[in-house]
Motif scaffolding. Structure first.
Motif, PDB file in Angstrom:
ATOM      1  N   UNK A 128       0.819  -1.213   0.000  1.00  0.00           N
ATOM      2  CA  UNK A 128       0.000   0.000   0.000  1.00  0.00           C
ATOM      3  C   UNK A 128       0.850   1.260   0.000  1.00  0.00           C
ATOM      4  N   UNK A 129       1.994   1.228   0.679  1.00  0.00           N
ATOM      5  CA  UNK A 129       2.894   2.377   0.641  1.00  0.00           C
ATOM      6  C   UNK A 129       3.374   2.640  -0.785  1.00  0.00           C
ATOM      7  N   UNK A 130       3.728   1.573  -1.484  1.00  0.00           N
ATOM      8  CA  UNK A 130       4.171   1.725  -2.869  1.00  0.00           C
ATOM      9  C   UNK A 130       3.031   2.241  -3.738  1.00  0.00           C
ATOM     10  N   UNK A 131       1.849   1.648  -3.572  1.00  0.00           N
ATOM     11  CA  UNK A 131       0.695   2.086  -4.356  1.00  0.00           C
ATOM     12  C   UNK A 131       0.382   3.555  -4.086  1.00  0.00           C
ATOM     13  N   UNK A 132       0.428   3.965  -2.819  1.00  0.00           N
ATOM     14  CA  UNK A 132       0.145   5.356  -2.476  1.00  0.00           C
ATOM     15  C   UNK A 132       1.197   6.293  -3.065  1.00  0.00           C
ATOM     16  N   UNK A 133       2.464   5.896  -2.987  1.00  0.00           N
ATOM     17  CA  UNK A 133       3.540   6.751  -3.491  1.00  0.00           C
ATOM     18  C   UNK A 133       3.436   6.938  -4.999  1.00  0.00           C
ATOM     19  N   UNK A 134       3.230   5.842  -5.723  1.00  0.00           N
ATOM     20  CA  UNK A 134       3.123   5.940  -7.180  1.00  0.00           C
ATOM     21  C   UNK A 134       1.873   6.726  -7.574  1.00  0.00           C
TER      22      UNK A 134
ATOM     23  N   UNK B  65      -5.699   4.227  -0.595  1.00  0.00           N
ATOM     24  CA  UNK B  65      -4.573   3.493   0.000  1.00  0.00           C
ATOM     25  C   UNK B  65      -4.044   4.205   1.241  1.00  0.00           C
ATOM     26  N   UNK B  66      -3.925   5.527   1.189  1.00  0.00           N
ATOM     27  CA  UNK B  66      -3.460   6.272   2.360  1.00  0.00           C
ATOM     28  C   UNK B  66      -4.457   6.162   3.509  1.00  0.00           C
ATOM     29  N   UNK B  67      -5.733   6.206   3.187  1.00  0.00           N
ATOM     30  CA  UNK B  67      -6.754   6.067   4.226  1.00  0.00           C
ATOM     31  C   UNK B  67      -6.701   4.719   4.910  1.00  0.00           C
ATOM     32  N   UNK B  68      -6.497   3.657   4.140  1.00  0.00           N
ATOM     33  CA  UNK B  68      -6.401   2.313   4.724  1.00  0.00           C
ATOM     34  C   UNK B  68      -5.176   2.209   5.622  1.00  0.00           C
ATOM     35  N   UNK B  69      -4.064   2.779   5.182  1.00  0.00           N
ATOM     36  CA  UNK B  69      -2.846   2.742   5.995  1.00  0.00           C
ATOM     37  C   UNK B  69      -3.044   3.464   7.322  1.00  0.00           C
ATOM     38  N   UNK B  70      -3.644   4.632   7.281  1.00  0.00           N
ATOM     39  CA  UNK B  70      -3.862   5.394   8.516  1.00  0.00           C
ATOM     40  C   UNK B  70      -4.821   4.663   9.441  1.00  0.00           C
ATOM     41  N   UNK B  71      -5.928   4.170   8.877  1.00  0.00           N
ATOM     42  CA  UNK B  71      -6.908   3.450   9.696  1.00  0.00           C
ATOM     43  C   UNK B  71      -6.305   2.184  10.288  1.00  0.00           C
TER      44      UNK B  71
ATOM     45  N   UNK C 122      -2.829   1.754 -13.707  1.00  0.00           N
ATOM     46  CA  UNK C 122      -3.015   1.447 -12.293  1.00  0.00           C
ATOM     47  C   UNK C 122      -3.016  -0.045 -12.016  1.00  0.00           C
ATOM     48  N   UNK C 123      -3.503  -0.848 -12.942  1.00  0.00           N
ATOM     49  CA  UNK C 123      -3.562  -2.294 -12.724  1.00  0.00           C
ATOM     50  C   UNK C 123      -2.164  -2.886 -12.590  1.00  0.00           C
ATOM     51  N   UNK C 124      -1.275  -2.509 -13.502  1.00  0.00           N
ATOM     52  CA  UNK C 124       0.103  -3.002 -13.426  1.00  0.00           C
ATOM     53  C   UNK C 124       0.779  -2.540 -12.142  1.00  0.00           C
ATOM     54  N   UNK C 125       0.570  -1.281 -11.777  1.00  0.00           N
ATOM     55  CA  UNK C 125       1.173  -0.742 -10.560  1.00  0.00           C
ATOM     56  C   UNK C 125       0.703  -1.516  -9.336  1.00  0.00           C
ATOM     57  N   UNK C 126      -0.596  -1.837  -9.287  1.00  0.00           N
ATOM     58  CA  UNK C 126      -1.130  -2.564  -8.135  1.00  0.00           C
ATOM     59  C   UNK C 126      -0.485  -3.936  -7.997  1.00  0.00           C
ATOM     60  N   UNK C 127      -0.382  -4.671  -9.101  1.00  0.00           N
ATOM     61  CA  UNK C 127       0.242  -6.001  -9.039  1.00  0.00           C
ATOM     62  C   UNK C 127       1.729  -5.902  -8.707  1.00  0.00           C
ATOM     63  N   UNK C 128       2.422  -4.952  -9.316  1.00  0.00           N
ATOM     64  CA  UNK C 128       3.857  -4.798  -9.027  1.00  0.00           C
ATOM     65  C   UNK C 128       4.086  -4.388  -7.582  1.00  0.00           C
TER      66      UNK C 128
ATOM     67  N   UNK D 140       8.236  -9.513  -1.825  1.00  0.00           N
ATOM     68  CA  UNK D 140       9.706  -9.503  -1.838  1.00  0.00           C
ATOM     69  C   UNK D 140      10.248  -8.993  -0.513  1.00  0.00           C
ATOM     70  N   UNK D 141       9.568  -8.012   0.072  1.00  0.00           N
ATOM     71  CA  UNK D 141       9.974  -7.501   1.393  1.00  0.00           C
ATOM     72  C   UNK D 141       9.790  -8.574   2.461  1.00  0.00           C
TER      73      UNK D 141
END
Length: 448
Positions: A268-274, A287-293, A393-399, A406-407
């Motif tokens: 989600x951090x990656x998705x929010x940043x991109x 994505x930012x809202x989910x992270x904060x909540x 956005x679809x590719x970004x979400x999967x990546x 990987x983390x």
């Protein structure tokens, strides 16, 4: 006739669910193939004789191959393969039979090499296969090495099959994965209910594991579905999307897996940043809202008075087994440094030779099969991660999900997780789809 931009068609949501739009005639074939795969898994696992078990496996795989070969839209087999990955308590599991059956179906249809993966992926696959040859020869425990190698080749086959199917229409990969996560959510609700079968879906009083063998696999499985739904994929009516999101999310805290939180937060951090960089306001806000909540909920939970295994599992501090984990990793690192240019100690030999599990993906790969194996694994990861630069956005979400797993690979061994290889393959499939048909550049207006 008005021309249609295939890339925009792929990325533009619709309230039409894929089963309604196409492939209804394939549904009975896919359902029957799935049932046969489950029967095959039970028959092979519980059969009394080797000959009978082998015969059952061969007959079932042949039947699955023929059924899928007869389907008009073979990509819809993803709705069998991926959801069945939630049923893996018995080995060989149902998705393993589906995978082999799909390879047979692709061969029958003459489509085994229909879509070619990037050269980087091909090199990495060949390299992984080659390093296992000397590894098998030097392994102290030959039986364990052979089983471990077979499992590795199986998950590689899963990735290849998913690539071939998703390259036809990547939307079905997302739909199938969300369906699988919904199944996990239903299992979670059953596990928490006062039902006789509830105990069979829990590891203990606190942790839900579904039909997996470990809650640490159960929880992370749902993360890609949460990320996809956060990004507005797949295209679903809003009420159905909300239900799917809730069911997918509840599996993560129910597993009490710190690893699931790592995968989710990283993705989600990656998705929010991109999304912020690309000015995809909807995806960024969600994505930012989910992270904060999620952060607020976690802080409240672990700060409650009293003690329990649940609080200990989600505590941010180190646990007793973390010290054991680091000891095993340090011993493995010493083994590698003593023989840095070797072919390793052999596949599946880490526990036996080192004396402790690695609880880590990259170090285990390095110690067991040498530096070339790690190079191959890194190439596979990079082949998918680099596609995050694509403007859809679809590719970004999967990546982003690939980055999440990987983390997590630094904290647990994910090499044989079937869903990890699915997540690894789908961005490559989307890229292959665009390479064949795309002529435009989608923006968030076309992706949300």
């Amino acid at each position: 006739m008005r021309s249609i931009n295939p890339a925009r068609a792929l990325m533009t949501p619709s309230v039409t669910i894929p089963w309604i739009a196409r492939g209804q005639a394939d549904l009975p074939l896919i359902v029957v193939a799935s049932v046969i795969a489950m029967f095959a898994s039970i028959a092979v696992a519980t059969g009394s004789g080797l000959v009978m078990r082998v015969a059952a496996a061969v007959v079932c795989v042949a039947a699955i191959s023929l059924l899928f070969a007869w389907t008009k839209h073979l990509e819809l087999a993803l709705y069998s393969l991926i959801p069945l990955m939630t049923v893996v308590r018995v080995e060989p599991a149902p998705p393993d039979f589906v995978t082999v059956g799909l390879i047979g179906a692709l061969a029958i249809r003459g489509e085994l090499w229909k879509f070619r993966p990037p050269r980087m992926v091909t090199v990495a696959f060949v390299l992984l296969v080659l390093v296992h040859i000397p590894g098998l020869l030097i392994a102290a425990d030959r039986g364990t090495a052979e089983r471990f190698t077979a499992a590795t080749f199986l998950v590689m086959a899963i990735a290849y099959v998913v690539f071939q199917l998703a390259s036809r229409d990547p939307r079905h990969a997302g739909g199938a994965y969300v369906l699988a996560a919904v199944i996990l959510g239903v299992e979670t609700l059953i596990a928490m209910a006062p039902l006789p079968i509830a105990a069979g879906l829990r590891m203990d009083q606190f942790r839900v594991e579904g039909l997996f063998k470990d809650p640490n696999v159960f929880g992370p499985f749902a993360v890609p579905a949460v990320v996809l739904l956060t990004a507005g994929r797949p295209a679903l009516p809003w009420a159905l999307r909300a239900v799917a999101f809730v069911l997918a999310v509840i599996s993560i805290p129910a597993s009490l897996s710190r690893g699931a939180i790592i995968v989710l937060v990283a993705a989600l951090l990656v998705l929010a940043a991109v999304s912020a960089l690309r000015r995809w306001r909807g995806a960024f806000a969600t994505s930012a809202g989910i992270l904060v909540a999620g952060f607020i909920g976690l802080v409240i939970f672990i700060s409650r008075p009293g003690s329990s295994i649940a609080e200990e599992r989600l505590s941010l501090g180190a646990q007793l087994y973390d010290a054991q984990r680091f000891e095993g990793q340090l011993a493995g690192l010493k083994e590698f440094l003593a023989h840095p240019l070797s072919f390793g100690i052999g596949p599946g030999q880490y526990d036996g030779i080192i004396g402790q599990p690695s609880h880590e993906t990259y170090l285990r790969t390095l110690v067991e099969l040498g530096p070339l194996s790690l190079v191959a694994l890194v190439l596979l990861l990079w082949a998918s991660i680099r596609l995050i630069r694509r403007p859809d956005l679809l590719t970004v979400a999967w990546s982003a999900c690939v980055i999440g797993f990987a983390t997590y690979g630094f904290f647990i061994d994910i090499l044989h997780w079937r869903h990890f290889w699915v997540v690894l393959a789908v961005p490559l499939a989307i890229d292959a789809w665009h390479g064949r048909r795309s002529t435009g550049t989608p923006t968030e207006a076309a992706t949300s």
